[in-house]
Design an enzyme around this catalytic site. Structure first.
Site, PDB file in Angstrom:
ATOM      1  N   GLU A  50      -5.736 -14.989   3.011  1.00 17.99           N
ATOM      2  CA  GLU A  50      -4.520 -14.962   3.827  1.00 17.99           C
ATOM      3  C   GLU A  50      -4.184 -13.501   4.055  1.00 17.99           C
ATOM      4  OE1 GLU A  50       0.200 -16.017   4.238  1.00 17.99           O
ATOM      5  OE2 GLU A  50      -0.740 -16.244   2.270  1.00 17.99           O
ATOM      6  N   ASP A  75      -2.120  -7.999   1.116  1.00 15.99           N
ATOM      7  CA  ASP A  75      -0.943  -7.328   1.667  1.00 15.99           C
ATOM      8  C   ASP A  75      -0.872  -5.936   1.048  1.00 15.99           C
ATOM      9  OD1 ASP A  75       1.809  -8.683   3.118  1.00 15.99           O
ATOM     10  OD2 ASP A  75       2.001  -6.677   2.267  1.00 15.99           O
ATOM     11  N   ASP A 124       3.389  -9.577  11.892  1.00 13.88           N
ATOM     12  CA  ASP A 124       4.186  -8.785  12.825  1.00 13.88           C
ATOM     13  C   ASP A 124       3.507  -8.860  14.192  1.00 13.88           C
ATOM     14  OD1 ASP A 124       5.414  -6.794  14.344  1.00 13.88           O
ATOM     15  OD2 ASP A 124       5.619  -5.426  12.649  1.00 13.88           O
ATOM     16  N   ASP A 160       5.576 -17.544  15.279  1.00 16.00           N
ATOM     17  CA  ASP A 160       6.731 -17.950  16.078  1.00 16.00           C
ATOM     18  C   ASP A 160       6.767 -17.185  17.393  1.00 16.00           C
ATOM     19  OD1 ASP A 160       7.315 -15.629  14.343  1.00 16.00           O
ATOM     20  OD2 ASP A 160       9.199 -15.602  15.458  1.00 16.00           O
TER      21      ASP A 160
END
Length: 223
Positions: A50, A75, A124, A160
């Protein structure tokens, strides 16, 4: 008392399920490259990444759901990773690990064909044209993924952002990749083939849904 950001950052350095990969290491390659299953997971199960995992809730959710696969959340922010890493340790979730590094260095962290699948969840969108290269589905990044994912391996994007969704579809078309599934409103889909993408929700995803923001989803192959 709540753990501070600095305390979390220091604590995550000691977690046995967390690894750090610096710029200097990227120049010579990670000691874990090609050896994640051998040196950490101690099995030969498929490895799923991920990218931009944030607090790791999706990585942990996948690990709980698919025990016959290994999951690595990636990350740069150690204080974010802390939450998912701590939950994994406290619940003895052995098929989950975290890698603290920039995704730009991903090629030096994994060997060819070492990764079976990639999830990119709510990255982002980098809407400014000048930051197009920073989008995690840009040609620059997908070319990197191509070097480490197995032939036919799936890449999943949940977002989104309509702009990022449309951009990803354009990149897939432009580069000759293969779209397996795509929808501009995931939670309106009733076909069972979309159930996997709906099975886990991030904190922010649940907020978007409460606000009535459609969640976009693409599943594609780059090799």
């Amino acid at each position: 008392m709540a753990t501070s950001k600095i305390e979390r950052f220091e604590e995550v350095k000691q977690f046995p399920n967390c690894f750090y990969h610096s710029f200097e290491q990227s120049l010579k390659g990670s000691v874990m490259k090609g050896k994640w299953n051998e040196n950490y997971f101690n099995n030969n199960n498929p490895i799923v990444l991920e990218l931009g995992c944030g607090k790791g809730e999706y990585t942990v959710g996948l690990g709980k759901k698919y025990v016959s696969k290994n999951f690595i959340g990636v990350d740069i922010k150690g204080n974010r990773i802390w939450k998912g890493a701590k939950e994994s340790l406290e619940n003895n979730i052995k098929n989950v690990a975290f890698l603290r590094t920039r995704i730009d260095f991903i090629e030096s962290c994994f060997a060819a064909n070492e990764v079976s699948e990639i999830w990119i969840t709510f990255p982002d969108p980098q809407p400014q044209k000048t930051r197009e290269r920073k989008r995690l589905v840009s040609t620059m990044f997908t070319n990197r993924y191509k070097k480490l994912i197995v032939p036919g391996g799936l890449i999943h994007l949940k977002t989104d952002s309509e702009g990022l969704y449309l951009y990803a579809l354009e990149i897939i078309k432009q580069e000759g990749y293969s779209t397996v599934l795509s929808t501009a409103n995931l939670y309106n889909e009733t076909l069972p083939i979309f159930d996997e993408a709906k099975g886990i929700q991030t904190f922010y995803e649940s907020i978007y849904l409460k606000k009535g923001v459609p969640i976009k989803y693409i599943q594609f192959k780059i090799s």
